[in-house]
Design a protein around this motif. Structure first.
Motif, mmCIF file in Angstrom:
data_model
loop_
_atom_site.group_PDB
_atom_site.id
_atom_site.type_symbol
_atom_site.label_atom_id
_atom_site.label_comp_id
_atom_site.label_asym_id
_atom_site.label_seq_id
_atom_site.Cartn_x
_atom_site.Cartn_y
_atom_site.Cartn_z
ATOM 1 N N ARG A 248 44.684 37.031 65.389
ATOM 2 C CA ARG A 248 43.652 38.072 65.502
ATOM 3 C C ARG A 248 42.550 37.907 64.456
ATOM 4 N N ASN A 249 42.884 37.431 63.246
ATOM 5 C CA ASN A 249 41.852 37.227 62.229
ATOM 6 C C ASN A 249 40.858 36.152 62.656
ATOM 7 N N LEU A 250 41.390 35.061 63.207
ATOM 8 C CA LEU A 250 40.514 33.981 63.691
ATOM 9 C C LEU A 250 39.650 34.462 64.853
ATOM 10 N N LYS A 251 40.249 35.215 65.764
ATOM 11 C CA LYS A 251 39.497 35.724 66.912
ATOM 12 C C LYS A 251 38.375 36.658 66.455
ATOM 13 N N SER A 252 38.683 37.498 65.467
ATOM 14 C CA SER A 252 37.657 38.414 64.974
ATOM 15 C C SER A 252 36.520 37.653 64.301
ATOM 16 N N PHE A 253 36.872 36.585 63.583
ATOM 17 C CA PHE A 253 35.837 35.764 62.948
ATOM 18 C C PHE A 253 34.962 35.072 64.006
ATOM 19 N N PHE A 277 21.524 45.037 60.812
ATOM 20 C CA PHE A 277 22.464 46.114 61.121
ATOM 21 C C PHE A 277 23.597 45.615 62.010
ATOM 22 N N HIS A 278 23.257 44.917 63.088
ATOM 23 C CA HIS A 278 24.270 44.413 64.015
ATOM 24 C C HIS A 278 25.210 43.412 63.321
ATOM 25 N N VAL A 279 24.649 42.505 62.542
ATOM 26 C CA VAL A 279 25.461 41.497 61.862
ATOM 27 C C VAL A 279 26.344 42.140 60.792
ATOM 28 N N ALA A 280 25.794 43.108 60.052
ATOM 29 C CA ALA A 280 26.563 43.781 59.000
ATOM 30 C C ALA A 280 27.744 44.549 59.588
ATOM 31 N N VAL A 281 27.527 45.236 60.703
ATOM 32 C CA VAL A 281 28.617 45.979 61.348
ATOM 33 C C VAL A 281 29.705 45.021 61.821
ATOM 34 N N ALA A 282 29.301 43.894 62.423
ATOM 35 C CA ALA A 282 30.281 42.911 62.885
ATOM 36 C C ALA A 282 31.054 42.321 61.716
ATOM 37 N N ALA A 283 30.364 42.087 60.590
ATOM 38 C CA ALA A 283 31.034 41.546 59.402
ATOM 39 C C ALA A 283 32.038 42.561 58.845
ATOM 40 N N CYS A 284 31.672 43.841 58.838
ATOM 41 C CA CYS A 284 32.593 44.882 58.372
ATOM 42 C C CYS A 284 33.823 44.965 59.268
ATOM 43 N N MET A 285 33.610 44.830 60.575
ATOM 44 C CA MET A 285 34.746 44.865 61.495
ATOM 45 C C MET A 285 35.687 43.689 61.243
ATOM 46 N N THR A 286 35.132 42.518 60.972
ATOM 47 C CA THR A 286 35.952 41.347 60.665
ATOM 48 C C THR A 286 36.756 41.573 59.392
ATOM 49 N N LEU A 287 36.114 42.142 58.386
ATOM 50 C CA LEU A 287 36.791 42.420 57.115
ATOM 51 C C LEU A 287 37.931 43.419 57.305
ATOM 52 N N HIS A 288 37.665 44.518 58.002
ATOM 53 C CA HIS A 288 38.692 45.544 58.170
ATOM 54 C C HIS A 288 39.809 45.076 59.099
ATOM 55 N N THR A 289 39.515 44.198 60.045
ATOM 56 C CA THR A 289 40.573 43.611 60.872
ATOM 57 C C THR A 289 41.502 42.769 60.011
ATOM 58 N N HIS A 290 40.912 42.016 59.071
ATOM 59 C CA HIS A 290 41.726 41.209 58.157
ATOM 60 C C HIS A 290 42.551 42.088 57.221
ATOM 61 N N LEU A 291 41.967 43.191 56.746
ATOM 62 C CA LEU A 291 42.669 44.061 55.807
ATOM 63 C C LEU A 291 43.773 44.864 56.473
ATOM 64 N N ARG A 292 43.609 45.173 57.763
ATOM 65 C CA ARG A 292 44.632 45.971 58.459
ATOM 66 C C ARG A 292 45.704 45.036 59.015
ATOM 67 N N GLN A 293 46.661 44.710 58.173
ATOM 68 C CA GLN A 293 47.700 43.746 58.499
ATOM 69 C C GLN A 293 48.868 44.415 59.221
ATOM 70 N N PRO A 294 49.746 43.608 59.861
ATOM 71 C CA PRO A 294 50.953 44.173 60.472
ATOM 72 C C PRO A 294 51.786 44.901 59.434
#
Length: 303
Positions: A248-253, A277-294
């Motif tokens: 999921r981390n790779l997919k989000s990236f 704005f669009h790029v920053a939001v996507a980057a934040c989503m990638t970061l939070h996807t990585h931080l929200r681990q199983p």
């Protein structure tokens, strides 16, 4: 015949065996089962933190936490609550004995073979269930297994994971939804809402672009595709944030990369602030996807 036949401790990141029981019964079917265990140990990061695999008259059970997996082979009629209580006991003893730095620095197979003494004692106790004194812990484990039963791997799952099947890896991607993610945080929720907003803006601009193309045949239809790809990427990032998925981390990236490419292509239709704005939001989503681990077990689980 013993019920618990074999146990091992494996590093999740690369499948390096750290310790294992040294005295196990051996027959042809058990040998094949241990081959399956070894194959599974190489791909542990693709599985949920608690699994069961049936191989003939034997079961392979394993549970992972803090980068280490505890695996065992037992008879298929051995109760699951005893099997996972056994693994849970190994986990607690291993965490107390070896810290994460030593596990991460290990380079040789079976460098913690002295842990076999702990495995042997646990095997003796769990091969005589009536002598067990941890009835409270087993009651807790029984409740947990009812609430969150182990994922049951099929032979096709194992074959696909190890390249023995021509089927797509999508066969075993069904494993992912059984894994629980860490609790939702406020920044993550805000990022998800903003990502949905970006997807909606892309969709709205895409619809308007279609109207322009229909009214003027000279209009470039590729901008429509870019808007809709941007919408799909934003919504897919939200999905990856909300649900566990293999890689999921790779997919989000990769979704972040798609958002960046789409906005680069739409440079003439948006100003710099909109693109940022669009790029920053996507980057934040990638970061939070990585931080929200199983969600794994804490070191003091059941202590």
């Amino acid at each position: 015949m013993s019920s618990v036949l074999f146990a091992s401790v494996v590093r999740v990141a690369d499948g390096l065996p750290l310790s294992a029981s040294t005295d196990y019964e051996q027959d042809r079917e058990l040998h094949e089962t241990r081959k399956h265990l070894k194959a599974l140990s190489r791909k542990l990061s693709n599985f949920p933190d608690r699994c069961t695999f049936k191989s003939g008259v034997y079961n392979v059970n394993f549970t992972s936490a803090l980068g280490v997996c505890y695996m065992m082979v037992c008879l298929s009629n051995y109760p699951s609550v005893l099997a996972f209580s056994f693994l849970d006991e190994l986990q607690k003893e291993f965490i107390v004995t070896y810290d994460g730095k030593r596990v991460g620095a290990a380079v040789r197979p079976y460098c913690f073979i002295q842990f076999d003494a702990v495995i042997q004692k646990a095997k003796q106790r769990y091969n005589s269930p009536r002598s067990l004194s941890t009835k409270i812990n087993m009651a807790d484990m029984q409740t947990e297994i009812k609430l969150r039963p182990p994922y049951r791997l099929s032979l096709e799952d194992v074959q696909a994971i190890n390249g023995f099947s021509s089927r797509s890896s999508a066969k075993y991607k069904g494993i992912a939804p059984t894994q629980t993610l860490e609790p939702l945080t406020l920044p993550g929720a805000v990022s998800c809402v903003l990502s949905v907003l970006c997807g909606g803006l892309n969709l709205l601009r895409g619809v308007h672009a279609i109207e322009s193309v229909l009214q003027d045949e000279d209009e470039d239809f590729s901008s429509v595709i870019a808007f809709f790809l941007g919408t799909a990427a934003c919504l897919y990032q939200c999905f990856l944030f909300a649900y566990f998925s293999v890689w999921r981390n790779l997919k989000s990236f990769l979704a972040l990369g798609l958002v960046c490419l789409c906005n680069m292509y739409l440079f003439q239709l948006r100003n710099v602030w909109q693109i940022l704005f669009h790029v920053a939001v996507a980057a934040c989503m990638t970061l939070h996807t990585h931080l929200r681990q199983p969600l794994g077990k804490a070191p003091d689980y059941n202590v």
